[in-house]
Structure formats: C-alpha cells, structure tokens
Scaffold this active site. Sequence first.
Site, PDB file in Angstrom:
ATOM      1  CG  ASN A   1      13.888  -3.925  -0.194  1.00  0.00           C
ATOM      2  OD1 ASN A   1      13.125  -4.376  -1.031  1.00  0.00           O
ATOM      3  ND2 ASN A   1      13.874  -2.647   0.182  1.00  0.00           N
TER       4      ASN A   1
ATOM      5  CE  LYS B   1      12.147  -3.659   3.172  1.00  0.00           C
ATOM      6  NZ  LYS B   1      10.748  -3.599   2.771  1.00  0.00           N
TER       7      LYS B   1
ATOM      8  CB  SER C   1      14.184  -0.444  -3.375  1.00  0.00           C
ATOM      9  OG  SER C   1      13.225  -0.607  -2.382  1.00  0.00           O
TER      10      SER C   1
ATOM     11  CG  ASP D   1      -1.972   1.068   1.174  1.00  0.00           C
ATOM     12  OD1 ASP D   1      -2.006   1.819   0.177  1.00  0.00           O
ATOM     13  OD2 ASP D   1      -2.752   1.194   2.142  1.00  0.00           O
TER      14      ASP D   1
ATOM     15  CG  ASN E   1      13.336  -2.427  -8.632  1.00  0.00           C
ATOM     16  OD1 ASN E   1      14.026  -3.174  -9.324  1.00  0.00           O
ATOM     17  ND2 ASN E   1      12.457  -2.877  -7.760  1.00  0.00           N
ATOM     18  CB  THR E   2      15.765   3.800  -6.782  1.00  0.00           C
ATOM     19  OG1 THR E   2      14.349   3.759  -6.737  1.00  0.00           O
ATOM     20  CG2 THR E   2      16.226   5.252  -6.849  1.00  0.00           C
TER      21      THR E   2
ATOM     22  CG  PHE F   1      11.000   4.035  -4.731  1.00  0.00           C
ATOM     23  CD1 PHE F   1      10.752   2.786  -4.167  1.00  0.00           C
ATOM     24  CD2 PHE F   1      12.170   4.692  -4.370  1.00  0.00           C
ATOM     25  CE1 PHE F   1      11.659   2.211  -3.278  1.00  0.00           C
ATOM     26  CE2 PHE F   1      13.076   4.128  -3.488  1.00  0.00           C
ATOM     27  CZ  PHE F   1      12.823   2.880  -2.941  1.00  0.00           C
TER      28      PHE F   1
ATOM     29  CG  ASN G   1       9.171  -5.153  -7.239  1.00  0.00           C
ATOM     30  OD1 ASN G   1       9.363  -3.944  -7.396  1.00  0.00           O
ATOM     31  ND2 ASN G   1       9.631  -5.830  -6.186  1.00  0.00           N
TER      32      ASN G   1
HETATM   33  C1  LIG Z   1       5.757  -5.573  -5.773  1.00  0.00           C
HETATM   34  C2  LIG Z   1       6.658  -5.229  -4.619  1.00  0.00           C
HETATM   35  C3  LIG Z   1       6.881  -3.902  -4.301  1.00  0.00           C
HETATM   36  C4  LIG Z   1       7.712  -3.566  -3.234  1.00  0.00           C
HETATM   37  N1  LIG Z   1       7.902  -2.249  -2.928  1.00  0.00           N
HETATM   38  C5  LIG Z   1       8.668  -1.924  -1.872  1.00  0.00           C
HETATM   39  C6  LIG Z   1       8.842  -0.568  -1.512  1.00  0.00           C
HETATM   40  O1  LIG Z   1       8.282   0.339  -2.113  1.00  0.00           O
HETATM   41  N2  LIG Z   1       9.642  -0.295  -0.448  1.00  0.00           N
HETATM   42  C7  LIG Z   1      10.258  -1.284   0.284  1.00  0.00           C
HETATM   43  O2  LIG Z   1      10.945  -0.966   1.253  1.00  0.00           O
HETATM   44  N3  LIG Z   1      10.084  -2.571  -0.025  1.00  0.00           N
HETATM   45  C8  LIG Z   1       9.313  -2.910  -1.079  1.00  0.00           C
HETATM   46  N4  LIG Z   1       9.135  -4.228  -1.390  1.00  0.00           N
HETATM   47  C9  LIG Z   1       9.846  -5.258  -0.601  1.00  0.00           C
HETATM   48  C10 LIG Z   1       8.960  -5.842   0.492  1.00  0.00           C
HETATM   49  O3  LIG Z   1       8.587  -4.861   1.416  1.00  0.00           O
HETATM   50  C11 LIG Z   1       9.720  -6.964   1.230  1.00  0.00           C
HETATM   51  O4  LIG Z   1      10.825  -6.409   1.900  1.00  0.00           O
HETATM   52  C12 LIG Z   1      10.207  -8.060   0.281  1.00  0.00           C
HETATM   53  O5  LIG Z   1       9.261  -8.311  -0.717  1.00  0.00           O
HETATM   54  C13 LIG Z   1      10.506  -9.364   1.024  1.00  0.00           C
HETATM   55  O6  LIG Z   1       9.354  -9.852   1.670  1.00  0.00           O
HETATM   56  P1  LIG Z   1       8.384 -10.998   1.059  1.00  0.00           P
HETATM   57  O7  LIG Z   1       9.267 -12.128   0.658  1.00  0.00           O
HETATM   58  O8  LIG Z   1       7.415 -11.303   2.149  1.00  0.00           O
HETATM   59  O9  LIG Z   1       7.717 -10.378  -0.123  1.00  0.00           O
HETATM   60  C14 LIG Z   1       8.309  -4.586  -2.462  1.00  0.00           C
HETATM   61  C15 LIG Z   1       8.069  -5.927  -2.776  1.00  0.00           C
HETATM   62  C16 LIG Z   1       7.245  -6.255  -3.823  1.00  0.00           C
HETATM   63  C17 LIG Z   1       6.993  -7.699  -4.129  1.00  0.00           C
END
Ligand SMILES: Cc1cc2nc3c(=O)[nH]c(=O)nc-3n(C[C@H](O)[C@H](O)[C@H](O)COP(=O)(O)O)c2cc1C
Length: 355
Positions: free
Chosen positions: A264, A235, A197, A83, A199-200, A133, A129
């Site tokens: 992450n 993080k 992250s 979200d 992707n930046t 951001f 993904n």
């Molecule tokens: C589609 C997607 C978008 C994400 N966007 C962010 C983000 O904006 N900021 C962030 O700190 N982590 C982001 N994450 C990482 C998640 O918060 C989490 O750290 C990571 O997916 C590992 O947890 P999981 O295996 O339960 O998904 C994103 C992950 C996914 C799959």
Amino acid sequence: MGIFFAFNASCFTLDRMWPFLRNLLFQIDAETTHRLAMKALSLWSTVASTQFATNDLSRHPSLTRTFFGLTFPNPLGLAAGFDKDAEAVPALQRLGFGFLEVGTMTAKPQEGNPRPRLFRLPEDQALMNRMGFNNAGAVVVAKRVERYRRQGKIVVPLGVNIGKSKSAALEKAAQDYLESFAATADVADYIAINISSPNTPGLRDLQQEDHLIQLLDAICDANQKRRMPRPLLLKLAPDLDDVSALSCAKIAVDHGLSGLIISNTTISRDGLRSALPPGSGGISGKPVRARSTAMLRLIKEEFRDKLVLIGVGGIMHADDALEKINAGADLLQVYTGFVYGGPKFPSHILRRLYK
Ligand SMILES: Cc1cc2nc3c(=O)[nH]c(=O)nc-3n(C[C@H](O)[C@H](O)[C@H](O)COP(=O)(O)O)c2cc1C
C-alpha cells in the site's frame, strides 16, 4: 514483429499528445481530474468492446499467467483505489490491464475524508492521498459487477478489495469485513483484504499478530463454508519492519491464503523534495518503490511459492516493473505510474515484459 508495428501505430497519436494533455489536466485539482477521467472511462465502458485484436500485445500468449486457478492474460493489473466503485471496468480492461482490483469498498457507503484529500507531488513522481475509503458500499458495487458479468463485459480476473468501515471499532472489525465479504464474494474472482491503508484510523493495527489471526480466522472460516471458496489475498503496508512483515506473511500462509499484495502507500516522508500539503496522507509512486520492492524480495526469499506475490508501489517505468519481477513478483499492479504515464502506460510496461 507484426505485433510491434501494430502496437507502435496505435501508440503514436496518444503518446505524442499525452504530455500536452497531462499538462492541461495537471492544472486542475487532482480529485476533480480523477472524477473527469472516471466519467470518461465509465461512458466508454457502456460501448467498450470485449474483443481484442489477435495482434494485441496485452493478449500475447507469452504474457499469460495462471495463479490460484485464474488465468491472467498478462501480469499487469490496476491497483485498488483507482476504480473504487467499479464504474469503469470494461474501459480499463480495454487499456490492456491483465486484471483489475476494484474497491476498497466497505460494508456501508462512506463519504471519505473532507476535501482536498488527493495531491500531486510531481517533483517526486508521487501522489499523496487521504481519501479515507470513499465508496458506494459493498452491496451497490457488487450489484454493478454482477451486471457487468451478466452482460459478459468482464474478460479479465476482477479482484474486490474490502476494508474496515470508519465507524467500526477495532474489536468489531472482523464482523465488518465479513459483511463486505458476504456482499462481494459471489462476484469477485479474488478478494483482497486491505489492512494497510493509512487513512482509516486503527486499520493498520490489524497487521498486529493477534488482530490479524482473529480477522483471518473469521474470513477464512466464512470462505470455507462457501460452495466455491474464493482466493484470498492480504494487502500489506510498506511501513512494517521486516520482522512484522514476515510475521504477517507467516500468518497468511498458516491460514491458507493465496497471496499477498505488497504494498500500500507509505506514511514515511523520507527523501521527499516537494512542498507537502498540510495534513496526513499516504505517499504513492516513486518514493515507495524501494521499500515496497525490498519487502517483496524479503517475503519471496522466505516463503518462495507458498504465496503468490503481487508487487505494487512505485512502478513508474518499465524498468521498475522488471525490478519487481526480479525481486519475486508473480503479478504487478500500478496506480500512480498510470496517472503520470497516461492511457498508454500499460502498453509501455507490457512491451518491456513481452519476450
Ligand atoms: C488516490 C489513491 C487511492 C488509493 N486507494 C486505495 C484503496 O482504496 N485501497 C487500497 O488497497 N489501496 C489504495 N491505494 C493504494 C494503491 O492501490 C497502491 O497500493 C499504492 O498507491 C502503491 O502503488 P503506486 O505507487 O503504483 O501508486 C490508493 C492509492 C492512491 C494514490
């Protein structure tokens, strides 16, 4: 005993339907499905009750935790990125999450990377993904959170995750984070500083010692000048080697941060079975679990209670949640497991954590 009967009854219908519903939803492009889910959740948010039944498992006293001055009704949170714009906070807390982290948000609104940028890898129980951001900007999101607060609609701790704008050069990163921090600190229960992250471009360079010290100097200084300083968490990426991870943790301790979020997504492709979509991206879900848990354990052994650790990465089943707790996680977060497990996923995990 009663708590289990109530829990089982409410789970029954959705649990039975979820595999069919998921098959249907998984026919649609992953980001479109996410938008649909967010639409439904934000509509529900307009009417969602903040009252929980006394026998609601997510409110059971044995699950309550207190860290950095906040009371968490249970230790299972929703990870950042689901979200991003705080569009569905009341509905998400209704699903049983004990805390929510919105964002990542940046100083100004961003489109993110071109689509397609979100992919399912079902054979690996993973997602890939490269969202980049995409978000409505810190000011807009902060106003939304403030409105929920005024309406009394937030009843769990709400973290705000902030990141570097794509347009900000690495040397200007601190200034850029400070803008987001200033916009959101009043409405956040805690601030998560995202330097991990993939992707930046350049973001993860902020995990290097000099850059990190400079960034945390700036944010901690601004935080200390506030009438009510906020708990700050950092993080980290699972791709850091052990020495770098420990060094980041030490810098966090030296700056008086409250905790770390580990971890992450990963840029590693090791062990994946799925045919991967072309292009870059972070992998989440099962493939990230082992490294992320190992990093958590390493940091816990070294720093014990000096940092609160939020374990995230690859919690796909209740056993994975227990594994993180045994490795030293104080709190947990999920993203990919929730996508695969559906709306009852939080309840499944909590049932296992309930003693
Ligand atoms: C589609 C997607 C978008 C994400 N966007 C962010 C983000 O904006 N900021 C962030 O700190 N982590 C982001 N994450 C990482 C998640 O918060 C989490 O750290 C990571 O997916 C590992 O947890 P999981 O295996 O339960 O998904 C994103 C992950 C996914 C799959």
